[in-house]
Design an enzyme around this catalytic site. Structure first.
Site, mmCIF file in Angstrom:
data_model
loop_
_atom_site.group_PDB
_atom_site.id
_atom_site.type_symbol
_atom_site.label_atom_id
_atom_site.label_comp_id
_atom_site.label_asym_id
_atom_site.label_seq_id
_atom_site.Cartn_x
_atom_site.Cartn_y
_atom_site.Cartn_z
ATOM 1 N N ASP A 13 -3.901 6.519 -0.486
ATOM 2 C CA ASP A 13 -2.985 6.572 0.836
ATOM 3 C C ASP A 13 -2.745 5.030 1.151
ATOM 4 O OD1 ASP A 13 -3.355 9.266 0.837
ATOM 5 O OD2 ASP A 13 -5.304 9.334 2.129
ATOM 6 N N LYS A 16 1.819 4.138 -0.975
ATOM 7 C CA LYS A 16 2.505 3.851 -2.358
ATOM 8 C C LYS A 16 3.705 4.512 -2.268
ATOM 9 C CE LYS A 16 -0.982 6.194 -4.368
ATOM 10 N NZ LYS A 16 -2.243 5.886 -3.283
ATOM 11 N N GLY A 40 -0.381 12.803 -1.674
ATOM 12 C CA GLY A 40 0.480 13.187 -0.786
ATOM 13 C C GLY A 40 1.024 11.733 -0.369
ATOM 14 N N HIS A 41 2.458 11.775 -0.817
ATOM 15 C CA HIS A 41 2.993 10.300 -0.526
ATOM 16 C C HIS A 41 4.357 10.353 0.349
ATOM 17 C CE1 HIS A 41 1.831 9.022 -5.050
ATOM 18 N NE2 HIS A 41 0.845 9.338 -4.220
ATOM 19 N N GLN A 224 -3.429 8.340 -6.011
ATOM 20 C CA GLN A 224 -4.968 7.990 -5.708
ATOM 21 C C GLN A 224 -5.058 6.546 -5.532
ATOM 22 O OE1 GLN A 224 -4.711 10.726 -8.195
ATOM 23 N NE2 GLN A 224 -4.179 12.039 -6.185
HETATM 24 P P1 GDP Z 1 0.377 7.009 -0.103
HETATM 25 O O1 GDP Z 1 -0.531 8.301 -0.594
HETATM 26 O O2 GDP Z 1 -0.251 5.814 -0.851
HETATM 27 O O3 GDP Z 1 1.745 7.205 -0.548
HETATM 28 O O4 GDP Z 1 0.063 6.938 1.592
HETATM 29 P P2 GDP Z 1 0.343 7.911 2.369
HETATM 30 O O5 GDP Z 1 1.656 8.564 2.526
HETATM 31 O O6 GDP Z 1 -0.810 9.082 2.161
HETATM 32 O O7 GDP Z 1 -0.291 7.309 3.544
HETATM 33 C C1 GDP Z 1 0.166 6.143 4.225
HETATM 34 C C2 GDP Z 1 0.721 6.432 5.542
HETATM 35 O O8 GDP Z 1 0.840 5.295 6.122
HETATM 36 C C3 GDP Z 1 1.875 7.576 5.702
HETATM 37 O O9 GDP Z 1 1.813 8.180 6.907
HETATM 38 C C4 GDP Z 1 3.140 6.309 6.029
HETATM 39 O O10 GDP Z 1 4.235 7.034 6.559
HETATM 40 C C5 GDP Z 1 2.231 5.483 6.850
HETATM 41 N N1 GDP Z 1 2.806 3.964 6.535
HETATM 42 C C6 GDP Z 1 3.138 3.509 5.414
HETATM 43 N N2 GDP Z 1 3.141 2.253 5.687
HETATM 44 C C7 GDP Z 1 2.883 1.835 6.952
HETATM 45 C C8 GDP Z 1 2.999 0.794 7.690
HETATM 46 O O11 GDP Z 1 3.186 -0.481 7.322
HETATM 47 N N3 GDP Z 1 2.728 0.933 9.196
HETATM 48 C C9 GDP Z 1 2.408 2.153 9.723
HETATM 49 N N4 GDP Z 1 2.045 2.068 10.676
HETATM 50 N N5 GDP Z 1 2.297 3.086 8.912
HETATM 51 C C10 GDP Z 1 2.683 3.251 7.613
HETATM 52 P P1 IMO Z 2 -2.926 9.733 -2.757
HETATM 53 O O1 IMO Z 2 -2.049 9.560 -4.185
HETATM 54 C C1 IMO Z 2 -6.607 9.883 -0.816
HETATM 55 C C2 IMO Z 2 -9.600 12.281 -2.816
HETATM 56 C C3 IMO Z 2 -10.306 13.228 -2.244
HETATM 57 C C4 IMO Z 2 -11.501 13.458 -2.479
HETATM 58 C C5 IMO Z 2 -11.525 13.113 -4.068
HETATM 59 C C6 IMO Z 2 -11.419 13.933 -5.023
HETATM 60 O O2 IMO Z 2 -1.983 10.417 -1.678
HETATM 61 O O3 IMO Z 2 -3.306 8.372 -2.504
HETATM 62 P P2 IMO Z 2 -9.649 15.656 -5.646
HETATM 63 O O4 IMO Z 2 -8.721 16.643 -4.964
HETATM 64 O O5 IMO Z 2 -9.030 14.731 -6.769
HETATM 65 O O6 IMO Z 2 -10.509 16.695 -6.258
HETATM 66 O O7 IMO Z 2 -10.558 14.863 -4.742
HETATM 67 O O8 IMO Z 2 -10.391 12.189 -3.963
HETATM 68 N N1 IMO Z 2 -8.389 12.175 -3.022
HETATM 69 C C7 IMO Z 2 -7.361 11.325 -2.400
HETATM 70 N N2 IMO Z 2 -7.816 10.391 -1.305
HETATM 71 N N3 IMO Z 2 -5.484 9.924 -1.252
HETATM 72 C C8 IMO Z 2 -5.191 10.851 -2.390
HETATM 73 O O9 IMO Z 2 -3.826 10.884 -2.936
HETATM 74 C C9 IMO Z 2 -6.297 11.433 -2.808
HETATM 75 N N4 IMO Z 2 -6.273 12.341 -3.947
HETATM 76 C C10 IMO Z 2 -7.544 12.600 -3.944
HETATM 77 O O10 IMO Z 2 -10.048 13.432 -0.620
HETATM 78 O O11 IMO Z 2 -12.394 12.495 -1.919
HETATM 79 MG MG MG Z 3 -1.480 9.897 0.186
#
Ligand code: GDP
Ligand code: IMO
Ligand code: MG
Length: 423
Positions: A13, A16, A40-41, A224
């Site tokens: 998270d 990416k 979840g991106h 991840q």
């Molecule tokens: P990913 O899994 O690496 O793609 O990241 P996620 O989407 O799960 O989580 C990142 C969260 O931070 C999302 O809700 C984005 O919309 C938000 N986000 C990304 N960059 C920024 C930033 O620079 N500032 C803030 N406040 N939110 C951000």
């Molecule tokens: P993105 O791509 C954050 C965590 C889960 C759990 C562990 C194992 O959005 O960064 P799994 O479902 O793989 O059996 O879970 O890994 N986890 C993540 N945490 N971002 C993710 O993906 C994750 N995918 C799995 O919360 O601790």
């Molecule tokens: Mg994510």
């Protein structure tokens, strides 16, 4: 031409999705190489906020190929929903989305095994997203899996039945109470398979290597983060794939000498969702503030993310394991208004001071050692150029670059595509 990678350096998270979408203009092909719908991106632009789980984050751009590599595990039910949501947004996938024949399928019973396994672990549960990731990779390495390519051959239904029956026995052996209707689940699965059969399945390793030879630019999108890597993460509280750079080689069929830039992406602080050690976790007002301002809720499960200070011991570990060439720092805006920002630079481990990640980073072994840096008060979310950022923000960047010995290429100051600044 070679391939560049975007990899998360923490526990996932990091942002990416946002950065892959931002950089897609510079590439011809965006390729996911591991993980599945546990990811979840999130992408935000032009009033749209969209979360992708299986589909690469270049999908909103015209004339770009988005490829799901052999290392990815696909849940057809979730995949179908994802495609339908994109169609509602008028995204035409027909010529943009390619799927490796060697990618493995997540069966409904994989999800059930995940649930049974977690229930049986009680307090020691991994905190899995329960998407069936671990059990699917177990069947892959156990040489029992069902693959996308099987759907083009006769007999995949028999394979599905055999595997489903085996799984049902396994679930029974866990001796836990879970409710499900197997006929309904298999029907839903089969319907989704029939839907995804209309998509383009390819021998992606050939396609990608040929594309490289033809001068195409490829960006590998990690899912991840490095601390969730099955080998180099905080085992057993990890996911079941190699989230690190090597995973891009095996997950796409690309040789190590074809990898060019490795962009390592991190948040200006640290978060983790699910169980497992987290040395710099804050269980106080500062942690709550980060969670609130950063809107730290899992993009896949909605669970609150645990928050804490930036941990450079972890970042150094990830930089080494991945061969990171440039860094990208996200969510700097979330730290605005914090008077003194702490950064963990070393650990106290069994009475000694160390600056590397030891075998076990459980709370009882580790005490983080912090350095303090003056924060900034300004709202930076509307700033467009690096020169306009507050001096103390720049000092934070300089401190991190000096400590990590890698340049920071981009800083992100908000969730929107436009809130992205080259350093
Ligand atoms: P990913 O899994 O690496 O793609 O990241 P996620 O989407 O799960 O989580 C990142 C969260 O931070 C999302 O809700 C984005 O919309 C938000 N986000 C990304 N960059 C920024 C930033 O620079 N500032 C803030 N406040 N939110 C951000
Ligand atoms: P993105 O791509 C954050 C965590 C889960 C759990 C562990 C194992 O959005 O960064 P799994 O479902 O793989 O059996 O879970 O890994 N986890 C993540 N945490 N971002 C993710 O993906 C994750 N995918 C799995 O919360 O601790
Ligand atoms: Mg994510």
């Amino acid at each position: 031409m070679k391939i560049d990678l975007i990899l998360g350096l923490q526990w996932g998270d990091e942002g990416k999705g946002k950065i892959v979408d931002f950089l897609t203009n510079d590439y011809n092909i965006i390729a996911r190489f591991q993980g599945g719908p546990n990811a979840g991106h999130t992408l935000e632009f032009d009033g749209i906020k969209h979360v992708l789980h299986t589909i690469p984050s270049g999908i909103f751009h015209e004339n770009k190929i988005n490829l799901i590599g052999n290392g990815v595990v696909i849940d057809p039910v979730i995949f179908k929903e994802e495609i339908e949501k994109l169609k509602e947004l008028n995204v035409d996938l027909s010529n943009k989305l390619l799927i490796s024949r060697k990618a493995h399928l997540i069966l409904p019973t994989h999800r059930l095994i995940d649930k049974a396994s977690e229930l049986s672990k009680g307090k020691k549960k991994i905190g899995s997203t329960l998407k069936g990731i671990g059990p699917t990779y177990m069947d892959k390495t156990g040489r029992n899996g069902l693959r996308i390519g099987d759907l083009e051959l006769d007999g995949w239904e028999d394979k599905l039945n055999t595997l489903t029956n085996k799984h049902l026995n396994l679930i029974n052996n866990f001796n836990v109470d879970i409710d499900f209707d197997i006929n309904k689940l298999v029907e839903e699965f089969t319907n989704s398979i029939n839907f995804i059969k209309s998509l383009r399945f390819i021998d992606s390793e050939h396609y990608l290597n040929e594309s490289i030879n033809n001068g195409k630019k490829i960006l590998g999108e990690g899912a991840q983060g490095s601390l969730l890597d099955i080998d180099f993460g905080t085992y057993p509280y990890v996911t079941s794939s190699n989230t690190t750079a090597a995973g891009a080689c095996t997950g796409l069929g690309i040789a190590p000498n074809k990898i060019n830039n490795v962009f390592g992406i991190f948040k200006a602080y640290t978060t983790r969702v699910g169980s497992g050690p987290f040395p710099t976790e804050l269980k106080d007002e500062t942690g709550e503030r980060m969670a609130k301002i950063g809107n730290e809720f899992g993009a896949t499960t909605g669970r609150p993310r645990r928050c804490g200070w930036l941990d450079l011991v972890i970042l150094k570990h990830s930089i080494i394991v991945n061969g990171v060439t440039e860094l990208i720092m996200m969510k700097g805006d979330v730290l605005s208004g914090i008077d003194r920002i702490k950064v963990c630079t070393k650990y106290k481990y069994k009475g000694e001071t160390i600056d590397y990640l030891p075998y076990s980073i459980e709370d009882e072994n580790i005490e983080p050692i912090y350095e303090e840096i003056s924060g900034w008060d300004e709202d930076i979310t509307k700033i467009k150029s690096f020169t306009d950022l507050p001096q103390n923000f720049k000092n934070y960047i300089n401190f991190l670059e000096d400590s990590l010995n890698v340049k920071i290429k981009i800083v992100s100051v908000g969730p929107n595509r436009t809130q992205t600044i080259f350093v």
